[in-house]
Design a protein around this motif. Structure first.
Motif, PDB file in Angstrom:
ATOM      1  N   SER A 117       0.845  -1.191   0.000  1.00  0.00           N
ATOM      2  CA  SER A 117       0.000   0.000   0.000  1.00  0.00           C
ATOM      3  C   SER A 117       0.878   1.237   0.000  1.00  0.00           C
ATOM      4  CB  SER A 117      -0.938   0.012   1.213  1.00  0.00           C
ATOM      5  OG  SER A 117      -0.209  -0.020   2.425  1.00  0.00           O
ATOM      6  N   LEU A 118       0.265   2.359  -0.347  1.00  0.00           N
ATOM      7  CA  LEU A 118       0.967   3.635  -0.473  1.00  0.00           C
ATOM      8  C   LEU A 118       0.317   4.665   0.442  1.00  0.00           C
ATOM      9  CD1 LEU A 118       0.895   3.721  -4.381  1.00  0.00           C
ATOM     10  CD2 LEU A 118       2.884   3.087  -3.005  1.00  0.00           C
ATOM     11  N   VAL A 119       1.165   5.470   1.116  1.00  0.00           N
ATOM     12  CA  VAL A 119       0.658   6.552   1.948  1.00  0.00           C
ATOM     13  C   VAL A 119       1.355   7.846   1.532  1.00  0.00           C
ATOM     14  CG1 VAL A 119       0.364   7.478   4.274  1.00  0.00           C
ATOM     15  CG2 VAL A 119       0.221   4.997   3.891  1.00  0.00           C
ATOM     16  N   TYR A 120       0.579   8.776   1.004  1.00  0.00           N
ATOM     17  CA  TYR A 120       1.079  10.076   0.579  1.00  0.00           C
ATOM     18  C   TYR A 120       0.791  11.091   1.679  1.00  0.00           C
ATOM     19  CZ  TYR A 120       1.345   8.236  -4.233  1.00  0.00           C
ATOM     20  OH  TYR A 120       1.649   7.514  -5.361  1.00  0.00           O
ATOM     21  N   VAL A 121       1.819  11.803   2.142  1.00  0.00           N
ATOM     22  CA  VAL A 121       1.675  12.811   3.189  1.00  0.00           C
ATOM     23  C   VAL A 121       1.968  14.177   2.577  1.00  0.00           C
ATOM     24  CG1 VAL A 121       2.468  13.590   5.455  1.00  0.00           C
ATOM     25  CG2 VAL A 121       2.354  11.127   4.951  1.00  0.00           C
ATOM     26  N   ALA A 122       0.904  14.938   2.292  1.00  0.00           N
ATOM     27  CA  ALA A 122       1.054  16.239   1.614  1.00  0.00           C
ATOM     28  C   ALA A 122       2.034  16.112   0.457  1.00  0.00           C
ATOM     29  CB  ALA A 122       1.516  17.312   2.603  1.00  0.00           C
ATOM     30  N   ALA A 123       1.801  15.111  -0.390  1.00  0.00           N
ATOM     31  CA  ALA A 123       2.807  14.694  -1.365  1.00  0.00           C
ATOM     32  C   ALA A 123       2.337  14.841  -2.806  1.00  0.00           C
ATOM     33  CB  ALA A 123       3.192  13.240  -1.104  1.00  0.00           C
ATOM     34  N   VAL A 208      -3.959  15.177   3.679  1.00  0.00           N
ATOM     35  CA  VAL A 208      -3.975  16.539   3.165  1.00  0.00           C
ATOM     36  C   VAL A 208      -3.648  17.515   4.295  1.00  0.00           C
ATOM     37  CG1 VAL A 208      -5.429  18.354   2.161  1.00  0.00           C
ATOM     38  CG2 VAL A 208      -5.684  15.970   1.401  1.00  0.00           C
ATOM     39  N   SER A 209      -2.749  18.452   4.035  1.00  0.00           N
ATOM     40  CA  SER A 209      -2.455  19.529   4.989  1.00  0.00           C
ATOM     41  C   SER A 209      -3.228  20.772   4.571  1.00  0.00           C
ATOM     42  CB  SER A 209      -0.953  19.828   5.025  1.00  0.00           C
ATOM     43  OG  SER A 209      -0.230  18.792   5.629  1.00  0.00           O
ATOM     44  N   THR A 210      -4.229  21.147   5.361  1.00  0.00           N
ATOM     45  CA  THR A 210      -5.125  22.225   4.933  1.00  0.00           C
ATOM     46  C   THR A 210      -4.514  23.612   5.050  1.00  0.00           C
ATOM     47  OG1 THR A 210      -6.164  22.453   7.118  1.00  0.00           O
ATOM     48  CG2 THR A 210      -7.130  20.840   5.607  1.00  0.00           C
ATOM     49  N   GLN A 211      -3.429  23.772   5.829  1.00  0.00           N
ATOM     50  CA  GLN A 211      -2.762  25.063   5.977  1.00  0.00           C
ATOM     51  C   GLN A 211      -1.398  25.052   5.281  1.00  0.00           C
ATOM     52  OE1 GLN A 211      -4.413  27.551   7.365  1.00  0.00           O
ATOM     53  NE2 GLN A 211      -6.123  26.213   7.875  1.00  0.00           N
ATOM     54  N   ASP A 212      -1.285  24.252   4.229  1.00  0.00           N
ATOM     55  CA  ASP A 212       0.002  24.025   3.564  1.00  0.00           C
ATOM     56  C   ASP A 212       0.423  25.233   2.750  1.00  0.00           C
ATOM     57  OD1 ASP A 212       2.190  22.903   2.095  1.00  0.00           O
ATOM     58  OD2 ASP A 212       1.305  20.921   2.369  1.00  0.00           O
ATOM     59  N   GLY A 213       1.645  25.707   2.984  1.00  0.00           N
ATOM     60  CA  GLY A 213       2.207  26.808   2.213  1.00  0.00           C
ATOM     61  C   GLY A 213       3.220  26.346   1.194  1.00  0.00           C
ATOM     62  N   THR A 214       3.319  25.023   0.993  1.00  0.00           N
ATOM     63  CA  THR A 214       4.317  24.466   0.078  1.00  0.00           C
ATOM     64  C   THR A 214       3.672  23.763  -1.112  1.00  0.00           C
ATOM     65  OG1 THR A 214       5.862  24.203   1.920  1.00  0.00           O
ATOM     66  CG2 THR A 214       6.335  22.955  -0.072  1.00  0.00           C
TER      67      THR A 214
END
Length: 259
Positions: A117-123, A208-214
């Protein structure tokens, strides 16, 4: 800069997360992953393998075998080769986890037979052959982009951009330490395209990072929906793996069939 940090922090609900299942009309629902005891984690730009320390400690406490790949940050083929060497050493089903740029590596190398399985972290999560830069330009440009500076072909984030746009919800002292150990990347790394889309055949998860600046949060949501991922949303900066290790660990455990 500190006023911006305080204003940013007021928007956070630390530790809060809401779950949703994202599906895409063109994709079948992701199959239930087999139980796995191995986890391979890959870092992105402006970081090294130690950025997974908080998550690794929690996974090890649950009895999982963890390995952090030291991404060379030179070219995409080099980065994929480094990850494949680690995947080759695993003794069975393995959850493959990536943050930020290393989503490119998950997408390419995740077809490895040991990956369950795959886990994407703000990716990043491109499709096979897709120009990720072109995709990203269809969304508003995140502020961290303006903070990338180059010394010849070697790129890095300025301290201001690192503290404000990359790790804006971390304690300042912690963010400064991470800034001090950031690894520079080569321009050639950003030109690579994936030839595989592992998320089309492997159970996939996305934080998903909802406050992501990147990476624009709406771009993250789009990629999660497109891959048919089981996804969570975190009120977090780009560094949710550090500011929200409990939630990221829980998602990885679910991907390992141990939730």
């Amino acid at each position: 800069m500190m006023m911006n940090r305080r204003a940013f922090s007021k928007t956070l609900l630390v530790g809060a997360a809401t779950s949703f299942v994202a599906t895409h009309a063109g994709l079948a629902a992701a199959p239930t992953p087999p139980k796995a005891r191995n986890v391979v984690l890959v870092h992105g730009l402006f970081a090294d393998g130690s950025c997974w320390a908080e998550v690794i400690a929690r996974l090890q406490a649950k009895g999982l075998n963890c390995t952090a790949v030291q991404n060379p940050l030179t070219t995409l083929p080099d980065a994929v080769a480094a990850a494949r060497r680690i995947l080759d050493r695993q003794d069975g089903p393995t959850v493959f986890v990536g943050h930020s740029f290393s989503g490119m590596i998950l997408t390419e190398a995740g077809v490895h037979p040991n990956v369950s399985s795959l886990v994407y972290v703000a990716a990043r999560a491109p499709d096979a052959g897709e120009d990720y830069a072109a995709l990203a330009k269809t969304y508003p440009t995140p502020p961290a982009t303006a903070g990338i500076v180059f010394d010849g072909d070697e790129g890095r984030l300025t301290e201001e951009a690192f503290l404000r746009d990359f790790g804006g919800d971390l304690p300042e002292a912690r963010a400064r330490v991470l800034y001090a150990v950031q690894q520079p990347f080569q321009k050639a790394l950003l030109t690579g395209k994936t030839s595989n889309a592992a998320w089309r055949s492997k159970p996939s998860y996305y934080a998903v990072s909802t406050q992501d600046g990147t990476i624009n949060p709406d771009l993250q949501r789009f990629m999660a929906r497109r891959m048919g991922a089981k996804a969570i949303e975190l009120n977090s900066s780009h560094l949710s793996l550090i500011s929200h290790p409990d939630e990221i660990t829980k998602l990885i455990l679910e991907a390992a069939g141990q939730s």
